[in-house]
Design a protein around this motif. Structure first.
Motif, mmCIF file in Angstrom:
data_model
loop_
_atom_site.group_PDB
_atom_site.id
_atom_site.type_symbol
_atom_site.label_atom_id
_atom_site.label_comp_id
_atom_site.label_asym_id
_atom_site.label_seq_id
_atom_site.Cartn_x
_atom_site.Cartn_y
_atom_site.Cartn_z
ATOM 1 N N GLN A 59 13.705 -36.261 29.377
ATOM 2 C CA GLN A 59 13.140 -34.965 29.015
ATOM 3 C C GLN A 59 14.198 -33.872 29.205
ATOM 4 O OE1 GLN A 59 9.668 -34.383 31.435
ATOM 5 N NE2 GLN A 59 8.470 -35.949 30.386
ATOM 6 N N VAL A 60 14.323 -33.020 28.176
ATOM 7 C CA VAL A 60 15.241 -31.877 28.224
ATOM 8 C C VAL A 60 14.478 -30.628 27.785
ATOM 9 C CG1 VAL A 60 17.292 -33.283 27.799
ATOM 10 C CG2 VAL A 60 16.036 -32.322 25.871
ATOM 11 N N PRO A 61 14.921 -29.459 28.186
ATOM 12 C CA PRO A 61 14.214 -28.226 27.784
ATOM 13 C C PRO A 61 14.226 -28.050 26.264
ATOM 14 C CG PRO A 61 15.711 -27.801 29.612
ATOM 15 C CD PRO A 61 16.027 -29.176 29.120
ATOM 16 N N ARG A 62 13.089 -27.727 25.705
ATOM 17 C CA ARG A 62 13.000 -27.576 24.252
ATOM 18 C C ARG A 62 13.698 -26.318 23.753
ATOM 19 N NH1 ARG A 62 6.853 -25.573 22.806
ATOM 20 N NH2 ARG A 62 6.776 -23.797 24.229
ATOM 21 N N THR A 63 14.043 -25.434 24.669
ATOM 22 C CA THR A 63 14.734 -24.202 24.274
ATOM 23 C C THR A 63 16.236 -24.414 24.096
ATOM 24 O OG1 THR A 63 14.914 -23.620 26.617
ATOM 25 C CG2 THR A 63 13.053 -22.709 25.388
ATOM 26 N N TYR A 64 16.745 -25.578 24.483
ATOM 27 C CA TYR A 64 18.181 -25.820 24.386
ATOM 28 C C TYR A 64 18.583 -26.103 22.938
ATOM 29 C CZ TYR A 64 18.942 -26.190 29.441
ATOM 30 O OH TYR A 64 19.053 -25.932 30.779
ATOM 31 N N PRO A 65 19.737 -25.598 22.498
ATOM 32 C CA PRO A 65 20.241 -25.942 21.166
ATOM 33 C C PRO A 65 20.766 -27.378 21.144
ATOM 34 C CG PRO A 65 21.827 -24.570 22.316
ATOM 35 C CD PRO A 65 20.607 -24.625 23.188
ATOM 36 N N SER A 75 9.644 -18.241 29.295
ATOM 37 C CA SER A 75 9.070 -16.921 29.035
ATOM 38 C C SER A 75 8.339 -16.927 27.691
ATOM 39 C CB SER A 75 10.181 -15.869 29.020
ATOM 40 O OG SER A 75 11.036 -16.071 27.899
ATOM 41 N N VAL A 76 7.520 -15.903 27.478
ATOM 42 C CA VAL A 76 6.802 -15.778 26.203
ATOM 43 C C VAL A 76 7.809 -15.655 25.058
ATOM 44 C CG1 VAL A 76 5.232 -14.327 24.853
ATOM 45 C CG2 VAL A 76 4.782 -14.734 27.293
ATOM 46 N N ARG A 77 8.853 -14.906 25.268
ATOM 47 C CA ARG A 77 9.874 -14.723 24.224
ATOM 48 C C ARG A 77 10.531 -16.066 23.864
ATOM 49 N NH1 ARG A 77 12.086 -11.036 26.448
ATOM 50 N NH2 ARG A 77 11.420 -9.227 25.252
ATOM 51 N N GLU A 78 10.854 -16.868 24.889
ATOM 52 C CA GLU A 78 11.459 -18.179 24.624
ATOM 53 C C GLU A 78 10.511 -19.074 23.842
ATOM 54 O OE1 GLU A 78 14.540 -18.965 28.328
ATOM 55 O OE2 GLU A 78 12.396 -19.322 28.627
ATOM 56 N N ARG A 79 9.235 -19.035 24.175
ATOM 57 C CA ARG A 79 8.262 -19.869 23.457
ATOM 58 C C ARG A 79 8.129 -19.440 22.001
ATOM 59 N NH1 ARG A 79 3.246 -19.484 27.514
ATOM 60 N NH2 ARG A 79 2.197 -20.777 25.912
ATOM 61 N N ALA A 84 14.545 -17.513 10.867
ATOM 62 C CA ALA A 84 15.459 -16.666 11.622
ATOM 63 C C ALA A 84 14.716 -15.414 12.074
ATOM 64 C CB ALA A 84 16.662 -16.295 10.764
ATOM 65 N N VAL A 85 14.601 -15.228 13.378
ATOM 66 C CA VAL A 85 13.912 -14.055 13.913
ATOM 67 C C VAL A 85 14.803 -13.384 14.954
ATOM 68 C CG1 VAL A 85 11.627 -15.058 13.524
ATOM 69 C CG2 VAL A 85 12.745 -15.351 15.740
ATOM 70 N N HIS A 86 14.573 -12.096 15.162
ATOM 71 C CA HIS A 86 15.269 -11.367 16.214
ATOM 72 C C HIS A 86 14.410 -10.179 16.612
ATOM 73 C CE1 HIS A 86 16.520 -9.318 12.476
ATOM 74 N NE2 HIS A 86 16.617 -8.215 13.225
ATOM 75 N N HIS A 87 14.888 -9.435 17.604
ATOM 76 C CA HIS A 87 14.127 -8.282 18.118
ATOM 77 C C HIS A 87 12.682 -8.674 18.448
ATOM 78 C CE1 HIS A 87 16.977 -5.053 16.231
ATOM 79 N NE2 HIS A 87 17.510 -5.698 17.248
ATOM 80 N N VAL A 88 12.529 -9.755 19.196
ATOM 81 C CA VAL A 88 11.192 -10.184 19.612
ATOM 82 C C VAL A 88 10.776 -9.311 20.796
ATOM 83 C CG1 VAL A 88 9.793 -12.091 20.482
ATOM 84 C CG2 VAL A 88 11.630 -12.538 18.830
ATOM 85 N N THR A 89 9.726 -8.547 20.600
ATOM 86 C CA THR A 89 9.233 -7.632 21.634
ATOM 87 C C THR A 89 7.844 -8.080 22.065
ATOM 88 O OG1 THR A 89 10.462 -5.825 20.600
ATOM 89 C CG2 THR A 89 8.782 -5.234 22.215
ATOM 90 N N VAL A 90 7.636 -8.208 23.370
ATOM 91 C CA VAL A 90 6.361 -8.687 23.909
ATOM 92 C C VAL A 90 5.844 -7.674 24.915
ATOM 93 C CG1 VAL A 90 5.193 -10.559 25.122
ATOM 94 C CG2 VAL A 90 7.124 -11.080 23.600
ATOM 95 N N HIS A 91 4.564 -7.333 24.809
ATOM 96 C CA HIS A 91 3.918 -6.429 25.766
ATOM 97 C C HIS A 91 2.592 -7.027 26.215
ATOM 98 C CE1 HIS A 91 6.772 -3.169 25.114
ATOM 99 N NE2 HIS A 91 6.645 -3.367 23.810
#
Length: 459
Positions: free
Chosen positions: A250-256, A293-297, A308-315
């Motif tokens: 198992q490895v983190p799914r956020t890794y490239p 984090s929510v942003r990572e998910r 392709a996404v960027h400027h992900v803002t979470v409140h």
């Protein structure tokens, strides 16, 4: 495979052939001359060793060949098969010796003629076999060769057998007629016991039993690699001197992907250090970590959709989650198609976090990967640099330098460096630079994009 190991095993096996043949001939001639069944039995045992070492010498020349299209795990198991053949020869010999010994004990055959010659031959035999047994055992341990391990056991049994024959001849010389036959029985029993020991390890290898402690060492080595979350399954098998290891990790799914590939490489190195010759098959399973984090998910959701996404803002508004995203799509795409993509992304986010999540997606054209462009004229660069310096004159951002301007099909691209006080926070620096960028775009409507680089005074 390991060519140095192959050379060492072949050399040791070849020397064993000459040692076995010489001592077997000497014991056989002396045994026949004095009429000693024990000495003849030991000579026959050594003769089997000659056959065994010839087989070993031939086998190790083949077993270290690399894997091919028909033998994906190499040829190492040929050593185990040859070891079984040698074990069969040993048991046939042990059975024959027991039958002849029983016959002599029952019929009361005259004792052998005792002289110093058989004792000298046996003492030399013990010295030679002890030396060869140690050398073979050391090489077998270092190269993990079962064929050489079998050969080492043969020489070790010869040492014990020679001691038994000396005792039997001594008993015969003291008037105990049964001493020689009893020594022959002892030789047969030792051959059988040593064969049983070798048979156990050989059969375990053929049945793919994991080597003792190998699984624990491999798991510890893989688990110590940075980035490994857990090991779902690990299997180890031995083929010749090589440990073949299958691991589902198992490895983190956020890794490239390149980060995961680096984890695989480090895991292979770690296992090789722990076990020596090792071949690791590493299957990576992406998993969500508890500290994501929510942003990572959200980034994982977008990446899994190829977006392709960027400027992900979470409140977090008192239990209600709001998400804002900049989504990049092909600039030539129709709005309907772009909206469908954004809607699907928003739906996936709600599936992950709940239907009450508020999601807003800002759609913008995807920047071309390699836009055609050229450096702007020096006068244009000078004018833009002067404007940047003017906009920064009364603020915390200062020392505008390294200004570059490029003309592209989409418009002008401006890059510049600036300085700020070391104690300023990143937020304050960003706000100050952003204000300068907006002022520049207002003054020069043809400027498509502004990229700034802020640095402390001593950088």
């Amino acid at each position: 495979m390991n060519h140095p190991d192959h050379s060492v095993k072949s050399r040791v096996a070849a020397i064993s052939i000459f040692a076995s043949a010489g001592m077997a001939a000497a014991k056989f001639v002396v045994g026949i001359a004095i009429g000693s069944l024990a000495l003849v039995s030991e000579a026959l045992h050594s003769s089997v060793d000659v056959v065994a070492t010839i087989i070993t010498w031939l086998v190790v020349r083949v077993s270290d060949r690399p894997a091919d299209k028909e033998h994906h795990y190499g040829h190492g198991k040929l050593e185990s098969v040859s070891a079984l053949g040698v074990i069969a020869l040993l048991y046939v010999l042990a059975g024959g010796i027991l039958v002849e010994s029983y016959s002599r004990l029952r019929e009361g055959v005259p004792p052998p003629t005792i002289s110093a010659i058989p004792f000298i031959v046996l003492l030399v035999d013990i010295a030679v076999n002890f030396w060869r047994a140690r050398a073979l055992h050391r090489t077998a341990r270092d190269t993990k060769s079962q064929a050489l391990a079998a050969d080492a056991l043969h020489f070790a049994s010869d040492v014990l057998g020679s001691v038994a024959v000396i005792i039997g001849l001594a008993l015969s010389g003291l008037g105990y007629a049964w001493g020689d036959a009893a020594a022959a029985v002892a030789v047969a029993v030792m051959i059988a016991l040593l064969g049983l020991r070798l048979a156990r390890s050989t059969v375990e290898t053929l049945l793919d039993r994991a080597p003792e402690g190998a699984s624990e060492k491999a798991a510890a080595a893989i688990g110590a690699v940075a980035g490994v979350v857990d090991i779902e399954r690990l299997r180890v098998r031995m083929v010749g001197s090589t440990h073949f290891i299958d691991a589902i990790v198992q490895v983190p799914r956020t890794y490239p992907i390149d980060r995961i590939d680096e984890i695989k490489r480090k895991a292979q190195d770690a296992v090789s250090r722990a076990l020596g010759d090792a071949d690791l098959t590493f299957t990576a399973v992406p998993v969500a970590r508890n500290n994501e984090s929510v942003r990572e998910r959200i980034m994982v959701i977008a990446r899994n959709s190829g977006l392709a996404v960027h400027h992900v803002t979470v409140h977090d508004l008192g239990g209600k989650l709001t998400v804002s995203i900049d989504l990049e799509v092909d600039g030539e795409m129709a709005l309907t198609a772009a909206h469908d993509i954004a809607h699907e992304l928003e739906r996936n986010i709600r599936e992950e976090f709940g239907e009450d999540v508020e999601v807003d997606t800002h759609i913008e054209p995807l920047e071309p990967e390699l836009p055609l462009g050229a450096d702007a004229a020096p006068e244009r660069v000078k004018a833009i640099k002067a404007a940047l310096s003017r906009f920064a004159a009364d603020g915390a951002i200062h020392d505008i330098h390294s200004v570059r301007v490029r003309n592209t099909d989409a418009g002008e691209i401006v890059n510049f460096h600036c300085r700020a006080a070391p104690s300023m926070s990143v937020i304050k620096v960003h706000e100050g630079v952003d204000e300068i960028e907006r002022a520049l775009r207002r003054a020069f409507p043809t400027v498509k994009r502004v990229i700034s680089h802020a640095e402390p005074p001593d950088a």
